[in-house]
Design an enzyme around this catalytic site. Structure first.
Site, short mmCIF file in Angstrom:
data_model
loop_
_atom_site.label_atom_id
_atom_site.label_comp_id
_atom_site.label_asym_id
_atom_site.label_seq_id
_atom_site.Cartn_x
_atom_site.Cartn_y
_atom_site.Cartn_z
CG ASP A 1 -1.75 1.24 1.38
OD1 ASP A 1 -1.66 2.14 0.52
OD2 ASP A 1 -2.51 1.32 2.37
CB VAL A 2 2.10 3.47 -2.74
CG1 VAL A 2 2.76 2.40 -3.57
CG2 VAL A 2 0.75 3.90 -3.33
CG ASN B 1 4.28 3.30 -12.72
OD1 ASN B 1 4.30 3.98 -13.75
ND2 ASN B 1 3.45 2.28 -12.57
CE1 TYR C 1 -3.58 10.63 -13.25
CE2 TYR C 1 -3.63 12.39 -14.88
CZ TYR C 1 -3.12 11.19 -14.43
OH TYR C 1 -2.14 10.54 -15.15
CE LYS D 1 -0.32 11.13 -11.90
NZ LYS D 1 0.69 10.14 -11.50
CB THR E 1 -2.93 0.94 -20.46
OG1 THR E 1 -4.06 1.83 -20.35
CG2 THR E 1 -1.64 1.71 -20.30
#
Length: 244
Positions: free
Chosen positions: A60-61, A87, A150, A154, A185
């Site tokens: 879990d980042v 990432n 987002y 970023k 993707t």
């Protein structure tokens, strides 16, 4: 000679998609890689595919204790850390007025706080070794507007990259950000998204979307000693979208 011979790397959000592309190439180029994700099934599949020079850890980042486990495990398995690729990230297609505080904070935690935790936890190993490369994956929306949450995070990744580059440069550590545009993707290559992306690609100056490997090429360059004097900079891979 392999471009990452003898180097040890951590890559987050890497069980599939762009992250998996980075891990595969790093191993091919001679690195030993610990890669993390919350998707254990996909992560273990990739570890099996890549063999002894890779190790998957469920992670879990957004959790500082998890980060310490990843860093300690990497050093124990492979030695001092040379490369960190932050990432992991998410996006939500929710408007400003409809987004809840809970949704917003989730995006901030995954896209922004995780980058801070990754750099903070990994830097001591690099400082001791007097070298290292941190690559933070931002987005073209770290340069121009896009979705609420987002875009905000970023832009923050871009700013953190510059601040960290200034502080860590004296220790021989480089910190750069990568800003992908629309990348091919599974998420955008299936179902209802296919036609929308096909139509959108007509507005990209290069008239196509990028393959994950094209982003990996830039990440690899920044991770390698070839980028020995590049730090605090943005590397854009968007087919010219932000040049318009």
């Amino acid at each position: 000679m392999n471009r990452l011979d003898g180097k040890v790397a951590i890559v987050t959000g890497a069980a599939q998609g762009m992250g998996a592309s980075h891990v595969r190439r790093f191993v091919e180029e001679g690195a030993k890689v610990v890669f993390t994700d919350i998707n254990a099934e996909k992560g273990l599949e990739l570890e099996k595919e890549l063999g002894e020079n890779s190790k998957f850890i469920k992670h879990d980042v957004t959790n500082a204790a998890d980060w310490q486990v990843v860093v300690d495990s990497t050093i124990e398995l492979f030695g001092a850390i040379d490369i960190l690729v932050n990432n992991a990230g998410i996006s939500m297609n929710v408007s400003l007025l409809d987004m809840t505080e809970e949704q917003y904070r989730k995006i901030v935690d995954i896209n922004q706080v995780s980058v801070f935790l990754g750099m903070k936890t990994t830097a001591p190993s690099m400082i001791e070794a007097k070298k290292g490369s941190i690559v933070n994956i931002s987005s073209m929306n770290g340069l121009v507007g896009g979705a609420v949450g987002y875009t905000d995070t970023k832009f923050a990744v871009r700013g953190m990259t510059k601040a960290a580059a200034l502080q860590l440069g004296q220790h021989g550590i480089r910190v750069n950000s990568v800003h992908p545009g629309v990348i091919e993707t599974p998420m955008i290559s299936e179902g209802d998204a296919v036609e929308a992306i096909k139509e959108f690609s007509k507005h990209i100056p290069m008239r196509r979307i990028a393959k994950p490997e094209e982003v990996t090429n830039i990440v690899l360059f920044l991770a390698s000693d070839e980028a020995s004097y590049s730090t605090g900079s943005e590397f854009v891979i968007d087919g010219g979208l932000t040049a318009q």
